[in-house]
Design a protein around this motif. Structure first.
Motif, PDB file in Angstrom:
ATOM      1  N   ILE A   1       0.833  -1.206   0.000  1.00  9.19           N
ATOM      2  CA  ILE A   1       0.000   0.000   0.000  1.00  9.19           C
ATOM      3  C   ILE A   1       0.868   1.258   0.000  1.00  9.19           C
ATOM      4  CG2 ILE A   1      -1.579   1.354   1.496  1.00  9.19           C
ATOM      5  CD1 ILE A   1      -2.920  -0.874  -0.176  1.00  9.19           C
ATOM      6  N   LEU A   2       2.040   1.167   0.673  1.00  8.07           N
ATOM      7  CA  LEU A   2       2.907   2.343   0.700  1.00  8.07           C
ATOM      8  C   LEU A   2       3.347   2.735  -0.705  1.00  8.07           C
ATOM      9  CD1 LEU A   2       5.017   1.679   3.925  1.00  8.07           C
ATOM     10  CD2 LEU A   2       3.223   3.379   3.574  1.00  8.07           C
TER      11      LEU A   2
ATOM     12  N   TYR B   1       1.382   2.863  -3.110  1.00  5.98           N
ATOM     13  CA  TYR B   1       0.293   3.687  -3.656  1.00  5.98           C
ATOM     14  C   TYR B   1      -0.040   4.831  -2.703  1.00  5.98           C
ATOM     15  CZ  TYR B   1      -0.641  -1.024  -5.526  1.00  5.98           C
ATOM     16  OH  TYR B   1      -0.550  -2.267  -6.058  1.00  5.98           O
ATOM     17  N   TRP B   2       0.926   5.237  -1.868  1.00  3.13           N
ATOM     18  CA  TRP B   2       0.622   6.190  -0.796  1.00  3.13           C
ATOM     19  C   TRP B   2      -0.066   7.441  -1.332  1.00  3.13           C
ATOM     20  CZ3 TRP B   2       2.416  11.111  -0.972  1.00  3.13           C
ATOM     21  CH2 TRP B   2       3.451  11.373  -1.873  1.00  3.13           C
ATOM     22  N   TRP B   3       0.331   7.867  -2.534  1.00  2.08           N
ATOM     23  CA  TRP B   3      -0.207   9.111  -3.070  1.00  2.08           C
ATOM     24  C   TRP B   3      -1.687   8.992  -3.426  1.00  2.08           C
ATOM     25  CZ3 TRP B   3      -1.954   8.767  -8.136  1.00  2.08           C
ATOM     26  CH2 TRP B   3      -1.580   7.604  -8.818  1.00  2.08           C
TER      27      TRP B   3
ATOM     28  N   ILE C   1      -3.984   7.446  -1.656  1.00  2.00           N
ATOM     29  CA  ILE C   1      -4.886   7.453  -0.491  1.00  2.00           C
ATOM     30  C   ILE C   1      -5.341   8.872  -0.116  1.00  2.00           C
ATOM     31  CG2 ILE C   1      -5.084   6.811   1.960  1.00  2.00           C
ATOM     32  CD1 ILE C   1      -3.533   4.269   1.221  1.00  2.00           C
TER      33      ILE C   1
ATOM     34  N   SER D   1     -10.376   4.326  -0.050  1.00  2.00           N
ATOM     35  CA  SER D   1     -10.106   5.645   0.536  1.00  2.00           C
ATOM     36  C   SER D   1     -11.248   6.614   0.225  1.00  2.00           C
ATOM     37  CB  SER D   1      -8.812   6.237  -0.020  1.00  2.00           C
ATOM     38  OG  SER D   1      -7.815   5.294  -0.059  1.00  2.00           O
TER      39      SER D   1
ATOM     40  N   ALA E   1      -5.431  -0.288   3.350  1.00  2.00           N
ATOM     41  CA  ALA E   1      -5.626   1.011   2.688  1.00  2.00           C
ATOM     42  C   ALA E   1      -6.665   1.833   3.446  1.00  2.00           C
ATOM     43  CB  ALA E   1      -6.074   0.807   1.245  1.00  2.00           C
TER      44      ALA E   1
ATOM     45  N   VAL F   1      -5.075   3.189   6.621  1.00  2.00           N
ATOM     46  CA  VAL F   1      -4.235   4.358   6.324  1.00  2.00           C
ATOM     47  C   VAL F   1      -5.137   5.565   6.011  1.00  2.00           C
ATOM     48  CG1 VAL F   1      -2.447   5.294   4.785  1.00  2.00           C
ATOM     49  CG2 VAL F   1      -2.346   2.892   5.494  1.00  2.00           C
TER      50      VAL F   1
ATOM     51  N   VAL G   1      -5.096   9.260   7.595  1.00  2.00           N
ATOM     52  CA  VAL G   1      -5.011  10.468   6.747  1.00  2.00           C
ATOM     53  C   VAL G   1      -6.192  11.404   7.050  1.00  2.00           C
ATOM     54  CG1 VAL G   1      -5.162  11.269   4.342  1.00  2.00           C
ATOM     55  CG2 VAL G   1      -3.697   9.328   4.911  1.00  2.00           C
TER      56      VAL G   1
END
Lengths: 333, 499
Positions: free
Chosen positions: B12-13, B15-17, B19, B62, B363, B366, B370
């Motif tokens: 998942i990190l 695809y961090w952008w 989220i 997300s 996800a 996270v 966020v």
């Protein structure tokens, strides 16, 4: 003194506007068909089998017809909402309907909606053939159609269906009539809730189309296929026909996803209509369709083309069958 | 399981952008009336289908989580619930804004949303395969009883007069009966209008009863906020946000309880966020010591609704991931994406691609973190919107909500329905009837009817079927207790005080 009438400037603007409208309108009518994106009315909800199928087909078809497709979903009243809206759209060939002939013709007979078939539209092509089946949970007490019938003679067995006007519902009701078993049909208002009821054991069995239950194939057992011959033996794991299992001859029941267009468009624009139909045929024959079909989780073995004549005959046959069993389907018998 | 979680987190990190993008878009979408995570995900399908399956699912999860938080913004500030899930947030959120506590209410809504969502997502992560078994215990009977918890609210939010409240509730139930019946498709009070065949449209009813009727009332005064509280509210810095956070942390028990209620309702396929937030609100009100404050600006009311509708998000993924059953519209769109990528769904998903199943939940986890970072600081700025004069706000609310009514199904007719409910809501308020009770009837009536009829059919018409399943009976007992126990406890307390 006030001047009477319009000023020269106003008159000039009016003339220019009128010219633009006339020329513009003529340009639109002369433009080659299709002159804009084609709108697809789907009379069921998003995320269902029809959504997936339309997505697969239009991904290939757009290359042959030269424009994109935009789907809108108008579920409700067993598809009546979508058909009613479709019948009110302009007859210019830029609105199509993607429906399932058998359940929606049953809806036509049972609910007597305001549109007229075959006066208002024609099914110009069919793209698949999907048999009606009965299935039970793999680990449930009922494992064969004989078990279900025997149990149905002792107590009313519960059978989930998506809705009453559906060929699989009629198939189950006719099977009950032929065997003397009591089938208590429970409409769940959609394929997903009906399948959930079957998987969770709320009902004894589920009657539906084969393709829509393949996602759960490892958890269920198909106990009868409402066809005269099982052409999908491998994927249905040899589900017997009523004749093979019980020695009963029944009509065949299944679904056929099809495309419809306004009859007025077909009659008044034969060349454009031919272009529409031919482009679909080309898309259907393109090997890419099989890949797209697989991509949306459908089995390409269900793909089967039928032309306008065959599709319309299927619709008429379904209307006759539904008329014959109208009382049963309305729960009056 | 932990190795899988860490592996999923690692993926998942990558695809961090996506989220924060999904959360931001979700908050925006949730805040616009009429838009929902489902219809936006449908619009964005070409985009998500083009992504890798893990990235697509992370983005959708997300957006889905963010949309529930976003729904609280117009609900709190302008009495505009964009979806049914945010309707219960209006009950107390908007009165708080009228009292000049908009910032505090938003901070509570954001914090309760994020903490509630985070809590149930952690439960999901820890017990994903086991939770799937819960789906098997909830059938039509159990669903019917759960909806009755929400229907019971009608008797509780009567707005002063029990008789008027019940009349309003019954009227709502009647309006909710419009449309084709759920068994034999017999039309009821549709007047031949195709737009009513599928029942009374929800979004126009909600925005009409709450937002448009409130906009009509607004024009009778200059500001939303009471004149006596306005100067304090204008001077407020971050105090409102701080107060909101402190209240939420102090009422952590309520956050956990409400998110758990939402979570359980989420696991039940088809139940949905609206039922989750109403049931949670009913429970919070029943067992509160200050139930008179509910509907007048009780922070517990905002917590109950928001923690529940966010607690529900991870629960609603469970039937999809473990059984392949989409429990709602958003899950159905996710299913399309999974199928398009050839991802096996149901139990096979955990055998073939467990990192994807856990990845979606990670996800979401996270996303909730966020949301805390992105959402809570926004409360101060967003609350300032309530300082606009009503001559600006009222037309803006009417315009936005009418557009929202149209967007939900794409019918112009729905704008007329919204106006009808707006006028109805205004008349109800002026005559002392509760628009909330009418709304409960409109929304929950058709659902209750559907499950009730199905249960009766399962029992061959014998109502005894309603008391034939252990879990169903347990829920009946809980329902009766939630209605009776608070009254008994209150009487006991009063007696003690007298002695």
């Amino acid at each position: 003194m006030k001047r009477k009438g319009f000023s020269a400037a106003v008159k000039m603007i009016c003339c220019v506007l009128a010219w633009v409208l006339v020329i513009g309108g003529a340009a639109v009518s002369w433009a080659e068909y299709p002159s804009k994106n084609i709108s697809v009315i789907v009379p069921t909800g998003e995320g269902g089998a029809m959504d997936r199928v339309v997505r697969a087909v239009t991904n290939v078809w757009k290359d042959y017809i030269g424009v994109n497709f935009q789907s809108t979903f108008h579920a409700g009243a067993s598809g009546e909402v979508g058909y009613m809206l479709f019948s009110k759209r302009p007859a210019d060939g830029h609105t199509l309907l993607a429906g399932n002939i058998a359940p929606e013709m049953m809806m036509y007979v049972l609910q007597e909606p305001d549109f007229k078939f075959p006066d208002d539209f024609v099914y110009f092509a069919c793209m698949d053939s999907d048999p009606a089946v009965l299935w039970v949970r793999k680990d449930g007490p009922i494992q064969t159609i004989q078990d279900l019938v025997e149990e149905g003679k002792k107590r009313p067995v519960t059978i989930a269906t998506s809705r009453f006007p559906h060929p699989s519902t009629l198939a189950a009701l006719l099977l009950a009539e032929a065997t003397g078993a009591q089938f208590n049909i429970i409409p769940y208002g959609g394929g997903n809730p009906a399948r959930t009821a079957g998987l969770t054991g709320e009902v004894d069995a589920v009657t539906t189309f084969l393709s829509s239950s393949l996602d759960f194939a490892s958890d269920v057992k198909f106990i009868v296929m409402f066809q005269n011959e099982n052409k999908w033996k491998d994927i249905s794991r040899n589900a017997p026909t009523p004749k093979e299992a019980l020695g009963i001859q029944m009509p065949e029941f299944g679904g056929n996803r099809a495309w419809a267009v306004s009859r007025e468009f077909r009659e008044k624009n034969p060349e454009e209509y031919t272009k529409l139909v031919d482009s679909f045929r080309k898309a259907f024959d393109d090997p890419k369709l099989q890949d797209e079909w697989k991509k949306v989780g459908m089995d390409p073995r269900f793909l089967e083309f039928k032309n306008e004549e065959e599709s319309m005959k299927m619709a008429q046959d379904m209307i006759e069958t539904a008329m014959k069993y109208k009382e049963i389907l309305k729960g009056k018998k | 399981m932990w190795e899988m979680t860490l592996a999923s987190l690692n993926e998942i990190l990558g695809y961090w952008w996506l989220i924060p993008l999904g959360v931001g878009l979700g908050i925006f979408v949730g805040a616009v009336p009429g838009f929902s995570s489902t219809n936006v995900l449908i619009i964005l399908l070409p985009f998500t289908l083009g992504m890798e399956s893990g990235a697509g699912m992370a983005f959708m999860a997300s957006l889905y989580s963010g949309s529930h938080m976003g729904g609280s913004i117009p609900a709190v500030l302008f009495n505009v619930p964009g979806t049914g899930a945010a309707a219960a947030t209006c009950f107390d959120g908007y009165p708080m804004t009228q009292q000049g506590r908009g910032q505090e209410a938003l901070a509570i809504a954001f914090a309760a949303s994020a903490i509630g969502g985070l809590f149930t997502t952690m439960i999901t992560l820890g017990a994903l395969p086991y939770l799937s078994k819960m789906v098997y215990y909830f059938g039509s009977i159990e669903n019917f009883v759960i909806i009755l918890f929400g229907v019971a609210l009608i008797a509780q939010i009567t707005g002063g007069s029990m008789l008027k409240g019940l009349i309003a509730g019954m009227f709502g139930l009647l309006l909710g009966a419009v449309g084709y019946d759920h068994v034999y498709s017999v039309p009821r009070a549709t007047f031949g209008l195709v737009y009513l065949f599928d029942g009374m449209p929800r979004v126009p009813a909600i925005v009409g009863l709450f937002a448009i009727s409130e906009a009509f009332s607004m024009v009778e005064k200059n500001m939303i906020i009471d004149a006596s509280k306005l100067s304090d509210a204008l001077k407020e810095g971050w105090q409102g946000t701080k107060r909101g956070l402190v209240i939420t942390l102090k009422k952590m028990g309520a956050v956990i309880r409400s998110s758990l209620i939402g979570f359980v309702v989420g696991i039940i396929p088809g139940a949905g966020a609206t039922i989750g937030s109403f049931v949670s609100y009913q429970q919070a009100m029943s067992f509160s010591k200050d139930k008179e404050q509910f509907g007048k600006g009780a922070p517990e009311g905002v917590i109950a609704s928001e923690a529940a509708n966010n607690g529900l998000t991870s629960g609603s993924l469970i039937p999809l991931l473990t059984l392949g059953i989409p429990g709602g519209g958003t899950a159905a769109v996710m299913l399309v994406v999974l199928q398009a990528h050839g991802v096996p769904i149901g139990p096979r998903l955990f055998q073939v691609m467990p990192q994807l199943a856990y990845g979606v939940v990670v996800a979401m986890l996270v996303a909730y973190i966020v949301m805390i970072i992105m959402g809570v600081p926004l409360a101060k700025s967003l609350a300032k919107m309530s300082f606009f004069p009503t001559k600006v706000l009222a037309p803006a609310i009417i315009s936005f909500t009418l557009i929202g009514s149209f967007v939900a199904r794409g019918y112009l007719f729905d704008m007329w329905i919204a106006l009808f409910f707006g006028v109805l809501g205004y008349i109800l308020k002026r005559t002392g009837y509760s628009p909330h009770a009418v709304l409960l009837g409109v929304i929950l009536g058709p659902l209750a009817e559907q499950y009730f009829l199905r249960a009766l059919l399962l029992g061959n018409g014998n109502p005894a079927i309603l008391f034939s399943r252990p879990l169903g009976n347990f829920l009946w007992v809980l329902l009766v207790l939630s209605m009776v126990l608070p009254a008994l406890l209150a009487r006991f307390r009063n007696r003690k005080t007298v002695q």
